[in-house]
Design a protein around this motif. Structure first.
Motif, short mmCIF file in Angstrom:
data_model
loop_
_atom_site.label_atom_id
_atom_site.label_comp_id
_atom_site.label_asym_id
_atom_site.label_seq_id
_atom_site.Cartn_x
_atom_site.Cartn_y
_atom_site.Cartn_z
N TYR A 24 0.82 -1.21 0.00
CA TYR A 24 0.00 0.00 0.00
C TYR A 24 0.86 1.26 0.00
O TYR A 24 0.44 2.31 -0.49
N GLU A 25 2.09 1.17 0.54
CA GLU A 25 2.99 2.33 0.51
C GLU A 25 3.46 2.59 -0.93
O GLU A 25 3.53 3.73 -1.37
N ILE A 26 3.73 1.52 -1.67
CA ILE A 26 4.11 1.66 -3.08
C ILE A 26 2.95 2.23 -3.88
O ILE A 26 3.11 3.13 -4.71
N ALA A 27 1.75 1.71 -3.62
CA ALA A 27 0.56 2.19 -4.34
C ALA A 27 0.32 3.67 -4.07
O ALA A 27 -0.04 4.43 -4.98
N ALA A 28 0.52 4.11 -2.83
CA ALA A 28 0.33 5.52 -2.49
C ALA A 28 1.29 6.39 -3.30
O ALA A 28 0.90 7.44 -3.84
N GLU A 29 2.54 5.95 -3.39
CA GLU A 29 3.52 6.70 -4.18
C GLU A 29 3.11 6.75 -5.65
O GLU A 29 3.18 7.81 -6.29
N LEU A 30 2.63 5.63 -6.20
CA LEU A 30 2.24 5.59 -7.61
C LEU A 30 1.01 6.45 -7.88
O LEU A 30 0.89 7.05 -8.95
N ILE A 31 0.09 6.51 -6.93
CA ILE A 31 -1.10 7.36 -7.09
C ILE A 31 -0.69 8.83 -7.13
O ILE A 31 -1.19 9.61 -7.95
N LEU A 32 0.24 9.23 -6.27
CA LEU A 32 0.72 10.61 -6.29
C LEU A 32 1.41 10.93 -7.61
O LEU A 32 1.24 12.02 -8.18
N GLU A 33 2.19 9.96 -8.12
CA GLU A 33 2.84 10.17 -9.41
C GLU A 33 1.81 10.30 -10.52
O GLU A 33 1.99 11.09 -11.46
#
Length: 258
Positions: A24-33
């Motif tokens: 979920y931490e990776i997904a959060a970063e990808l959503i911001l990108e």
């Protein structure tokens, strides 16, 4: 809204050095990108969780947890029955940088800490000039609480004390613009910690707490030069630790997986 429990059974992935990075931490970063790539302004509507999951090629369950994180951090606004939106920052001067900030991007994190260094060293100097006895007490108590939390290796309690410490200095500067700016800085720092570092402490809590105590005493004694120097050393140390950890994560060749 509380952040998801770090122990919840969400996908995790090896960082290449024996550690794991929560999905979920990776997904959060990808959503911001995704928000930055699509140039979505504050108030813009995002795709549904399912479509976001397809967009970043991760599972819907992981995306749902990431949305919770970003909502708790003030980056997204989840409106029941309406959808997911890019959050509207509270302070208009922060509207653009707040909505475009990527807390796992080394360059942007360097810019953030460069700004933080200047703001917080001046705030420490002003606090040494102007702090009222009640404000000195708040700063000292927060520094002591951070030291007690560090001794217990209690990261959550340390983080709360750290926010009270820096916020107390902002208030003691007796300038509403510094107080407001430091509050905004703390919000961005929470994003760096939660997303860029995934809760990693970033070095010795004991060293950071010792620095808090020393800064508090310099402010209490009215020593402007010492308070400024110690705060600069404190921010420099934090900057170096965060840069090292973010670079380590990037070098782990971590690629998204569902």
């Amino acid at each position: 809204m509380a952040l998801p429990d770090q122990s919840s059974p969400v996908p995790q992935r090896s960082t290449g050095d024996g550690g794991y990075r929560p999905g979920y931490e990776i997904a959060a970063e990808l959503i911001l990108e995704y928000i930055v790539r699509e140039q979505l302004p504050p108030g813009a509507r995002l795709p549904t969780e399912k479509d976001l999951a397809d967009e970043i090629r991760m599972s819907k369950t992981v995306v749902r947890e990431a949305v919770k994180i970003l909502s708790a951090l003030g980056r997204l606004s989840v409106q029941k029955g309406r959808g997911i939106y890019v959050a509207e920052p509270d302070a208009s001067p922060w509207r653009e940088p707040f909505s475009q900030f990527l807390p796992a991007d080394v360059r942007q994190v360097e810019e953030f800490f460069e700004f933080r260094l200047h703001v917080e060293t001046i705030a420490a100097q002003l606090a040494a000039q102007r702090a009222a006895p009640a404000q000195v007490k708040v700063i000292r108590e927060a520094a002591q609480q951070s030291a007690e939390a560090a001794a217990r290796s209690d990261l959550e309690a340390f983080t709360r004390a750290d926010e009270d410490f820096h916020g107390g200095i902002g208030a003691a500067a007796s300038n509403m613009f510094f107080a407001s700016t430091i509050n905004s800085v703390r919000r961005l720092q929470r994003q760096v910690s939660a997303i860029g570092l995934a809760g990693f402490a970033g070095g010795s809590l004991t060293v950071a707490a010792d620095q808090h105590v020393a800064i508090a005493e310099a402010i209490a004694s009215g020593d402007e030069a010492l308070a400024t120097r110690l705060m600069a050393e404190h921010i420099d140390m934090t900057t170096h630790q965060c840069q090292q950890e973010i670079r380590r994560r990037l070098l782990s060749n971590d690629t998204p997986s569902a």
